[in-house]
Design a protein around this motif. Structure first.
Motif, PDB file in Angstrom:
ATOM      1  N   ALA A 127       0.823  -1.203   0.000  1.00  0.00           N
ATOM      2  CA  ALA A 127       0.000   0.000   0.000  1.00  0.00           C
ATOM      3  C   ALA A 127       0.858   1.254   0.000  1.00  0.00           C
ATOM      4  N   PHE A 128       1.948   1.224   0.751  1.00  0.00           N
ATOM      5  CA  PHE A 128       2.864   2.361   0.795  1.00  0.00           C
ATOM      6  C   PHE A 128       3.459   2.620  -0.581  1.00  0.00           C
ATOM      7  N   ALA A 129       3.899   1.547  -1.220  1.00  0.00           N
ATOM      8  CA  ALA A 129       4.536   1.698  -2.530  1.00  0.00           C
ATOM      9  C   ALA A 129       3.526   2.124  -3.588  1.00  0.00           C
ATOM     10  N   ALA A 130       2.359   1.482  -3.591  1.00  0.00           N
ATOM     11  CA  ALA A 130       1.361   1.768  -4.621  1.00  0.00           C
ATOM     12  C   ALA A 130       0.860   3.199  -4.538  1.00  0.00           C
ATOM     13  N   GLY A 131       0.846   3.761  -3.323  1.00  0.00           N
ATOM     14  CA  GLY A 131       0.381   5.133  -3.164  1.00  0.00           C
ATOM     15  C   GLY A 131       1.428   6.184  -3.448  1.00  0.00           C
ATOM     16  N   GLY A 132       2.656   5.789  -3.706  1.00  0.00           N
ATOM     17  CA  GLY A 132       3.687   6.733  -4.117  1.00  0.00           C
ATOM     18  C   GLY A 132       4.598   7.243  -3.027  1.00  0.00           C
ATOM     19  N   ILE A 133       4.349   6.870  -1.762  1.00  0.00           N
ATOM     20  CA  ILE A 133       5.192   7.415  -0.697  1.00  0.00           C
ATOM     21  C   ILE A 133       6.620   6.893  -0.788  1.00  0.00           C
ATOM     22  N   HIS A 134       6.801   5.714  -1.369  1.00  0.00           N
ATOM     23  CA  HIS A 134       8.160   5.197  -1.514  1.00  0.00           C
ATOM     24  C   HIS A 134       9.014   6.056  -2.446  1.00  0.00           C
ATOM     25  N   SER A 135       8.399   6.912  -3.220  1.00  0.00           N
ATOM     26  CA  SER A 135       9.187   7.816  -4.056  1.00  0.00           C
ATOM     27  C   SER A 135       9.868   8.890  -3.210  1.00  0.00           C
ATOM     28  N   MET A 136       9.501   8.973  -1.916  1.00  0.00           N
ATOM     29  CA  MET A 136      10.018  10.031  -1.057  1.00  0.00           C
ATOM     30  C   MET A 136      10.862   9.520   0.098  1.00  0.00           C
ATOM     31  N   THR A 137      10.834   8.213   0.387  1.00  0.00           N
ATOM     32  CA  THR A 137      11.495   7.706   1.596  1.00  0.00           C
ATOM     33  C   THR A 137      12.759   6.938   1.245  1.00  0.00           C
ATOM     34  N   PRO A 143      17.625   1.950  -2.558  1.00  0.00           N
ATOM     35  CA  PRO A 143      16.225   1.511  -2.587  1.00  0.00           C
ATOM     36  C   PRO A 143      15.376   2.304  -1.604  1.00  0.00           C
ATOM     37  N   PRO A 144      14.085   2.440  -1.894  1.00  0.00           N
ATOM     38  CA  PRO A 144      13.199   3.155  -0.964  1.00  0.00           C
ATOM     39  C   PRO A 144      13.046   2.397   0.344  1.00  0.00           C
ATOM     40  N   LEU A 145      12.673   3.108   1.379  1.00  0.00           N
ATOM     41  CA  LEU A 145      12.490   2.519   2.695  1.00  0.00           C
ATOM     42  C   LEU A 145      11.041   2.685   3.154  1.00  0.00           C
ATOM     43  N   GLN A 146      10.564   1.715   3.907  1.00  0.00           N
ATOM     44  CA  GLN A 146       9.248   1.834   4.518  1.00  0.00           C
ATOM     45  C   GLN A 146       9.401   2.459   5.897  1.00  0.00           C
ATOM     46  N   THR A 147       8.524   3.368   6.229  1.00  0.00           N
ATOM     47  CA  THR A 147       8.565   3.960   7.554  1.00  0.00           C
ATOM     48  C   THR A 147       8.124   2.926   8.586  1.00  0.00           C
ATOM     49  N   GLY A 148       8.357   3.214   9.858  1.00  0.00           N
ATOM     50  CA  GLY A 148       8.071   2.251  10.909  1.00  0.00           C
ATOM     51  C   GLY A 148       6.596   1.975  11.091  1.00  0.00           C
ATOM     52  N   GLY A 149       6.303   0.797  11.647  1.00  0.00           N
ATOM     53  CA  GLY A 149       4.918   0.440  11.932  1.00  0.00           C
ATOM     54  C   GLY A 149       4.124   0.124  10.681  1.00  0.00           C
ATOM     55  N   SER A 150       2.818   0.287  10.771  1.00  0.00           N
ATOM     56  CA  SER A 150       1.908  -0.004   9.649  1.00  0.00           C
ATOM     57  C   SER A 150       1.167   1.269   9.268  1.00  0.00           C
ATOM     58  N   GLN A 151       1.933   2.284   8.901  1.00  0.00           N
ATOM     59  CA  GLN A 151       1.348   3.607   8.723  1.00  0.00           C
ATOM     60  C   GLN A 151       0.332   3.667   7.588  1.00  0.00           C
ATOM     61  N   ALA A 189      -1.525   8.494  -1.702  1.00  0.00           N
ATOM     62  CA  ALA A 189      -1.253   9.498  -2.730  1.00  0.00           C
ATOM     63  C   ALA A 189      -1.566  10.898  -2.217  1.00  0.00           C
ATOM     64  N   GLY A 190      -2.584  11.003  -1.348  1.00  0.00           N
ATOM     65  CA  GLY A 190      -2.928  12.299  -0.794  1.00  0.00           C
ATOM     66  C   GLY A 190      -1.907  12.832   0.189  1.00  0.00           C
ATOM     67  N   MET A 191      -0.969  11.971   0.626  1.00  0.00           N
ATOM     68  CA  MET A 191       0.067  12.405   1.564  1.00  0.00           C
ATOM     69  C   MET A 191       1.254  13.060   0.866  1.00  0.00           C
ATOM     70  N   LEU A 192       1.297  13.004  -0.446  1.00  0.00           N
ATOM     71  CA  LEU A 192       2.492  13.429  -1.166  1.00  0.00           C
ATOM     72  C   LEU A 192       2.640  14.940  -1.242  1.00  0.00           C
TER      73      LEU A 192
END
Length: 362
Positions: A127-137, A143-151, A189-192
């Motif tokens: 879900a994180f990757a599909a929504g585009g947040i991995h383009s920022m982390t 490689p992109p990183l996932q933030t902690g927990g199940s955000q 996507a709305g978090m970007l």
């Protein structure tokens, strides 16, 4: 449950994973009577259940007809089952709302109820990757990183909570509820903010910046851990005065446009300044100079932070292994109900009688 702005509101949570449980956790906290039907198998870990299910009444209902009656007895239904699941149980949202137009139904799924990906499943990482947040982390070039927990999943629940409250107030005013379809991909996507929409017009995603959006907005190692600064342009002069390095008086750092060209040099100055101070020293300096300084704390350290303790942020939940302290009220100003943790199915008989006037079998 008594007290709170949602006192008297009946909520049915059709048990699933984190998104629906988090949305209704806040509804229960603000006073709603939340009844959770247990999923099979339950998607929550023991630790997640302690946090997310406190303050709820838990029922074991396997009969679709009874579940449908519970839904029609509620004011709000929140669910995160696969698309089409409710319809297969004889309780399609459109049919429920035809029987009770004021009913609010919130459905939270990875990719929404319709479309080419509706049937796809997703973990928090997907879900994180599909929504585009991995383009920022993550750091540039790595490689992109996932933030902690199940955000990603919790963000889906947060939007579910706000959508439920908004639609419910609309039902109070107009007598007409709604079926709200929340896609967790869209939530991400709305978090970007600026970066996502802008990338479509500039030939690709915005490059990842690692721990620093820019030197005056980033996280640095300090003497006993990590701390960071998030200085807007109007706060930069106060930041430079706090650091006290004469080099920062030069125009290449004072001028916004020139500063961007010398960001690496400015980072080096701030790396050195942060490294010599503890987190508490940095927090004190930030308060003194009115510069937004923050420190990275461990979960155990957060439990005793004066600000959180003073606000009554943590709830105490009794478990078989003792008292657990979990995050509670998101903000002060409204009454908040921390609640207790029931055993699975503990309220089945009471809820069936109170909501439906029927006795539980057995």
């Amino acid at each position: 449950m008594s007290g709170g702005p949602l006192a008297g509101v009946r909520v049915l949570e059709i048990g699933g994973g984190i998104p629906a449980a988090f949305a209704t956790r806040w509804l229960a906290g603000f006073g709603a009577e939340v009844v959770r039907t247990e999923g099979e198998p339950d998607a929550l870990t023991e630790e997640e259940a302690i946090y997310l299910l406190a303050g709820k009444r838990r029922v074991a209902v396997n009969d679709p007809a009874t579940l449908r009656r519970l839904a029609l007895a509620a004011d709000i239904v929140v669910e995160d089952q696969k698309p089409g699941t409710l319809a297969s149980w004889g309780m399609a949202p459109a049919e429920l709302r035809a029987d009770k137009p004021s009913l609010v139904i919130v459905s939270i799924t990875p990719f929404g109820q319709w479309g080419p990906y509706a049937a796809w499943e997703a973990t928090n990482l997907v879900a994180f990757a599909a929504g585009g947040i991995h383009s920022m982390t993550g750091h540039p070039g790595r490689p992109p990183l996932q933030t902690g927990g199940s955000q990603a999943l919790y963000l889906g629940g947060l939007h579910g909570f706000s959508a439920a409250v908004t639609a419910y107030f609309g039902a109070l005013v107009y007598g007409e509820g709604d079926w709200v379809d929340i896609a967790i991909q869209e939530v991400q996507a709305g978090m970007l903010e600026l970066y996502g929409p802008r990338s479509e017009y500039e030939g690709g995603p915005t490059p990842r910046s690692g721990n620093h959006v820019r030197a005056v907005w980033g996280v640095y190692p300090c003497a006993d851990g990590f701390a960071g600064v998030c200085a807007l342009e109007r706060q930069v002069p106060a930041l430079f005065a706090m650091v006290g390095d004469p080099t920062l008086e030069e125009k290449r750092f004072r001028d916004f446009a020139q500063r961007a060209e010398h960001d690496d040099e400015l980072q080096a100055i701030l790396y050195g300044w942060f490294a010599e101070k503890t987190r508490e020293e940095l927090l004190a300096l930030g308060r003194e100079h009115k510069v937004p300084i923050g420190a990275v704390m461990t979960p155990l350290e957060l439990l005793d932070r004066p600000g959180l303790v003073e606000r009554g942020f943590f709830d105490a939940v009794e478990t078989e292994e003792g008292t657990a302290r979990v995050p509670g009220r998101p903000f002060v100003g409204f009454e908040w109900n921390g609640g207790t943790l029931e055993a699975p199915g503990a309220s089945t008989a009471a809820v069936l009688w109170a909501w439906l006037g029927m006795e539980a079998e057995g």
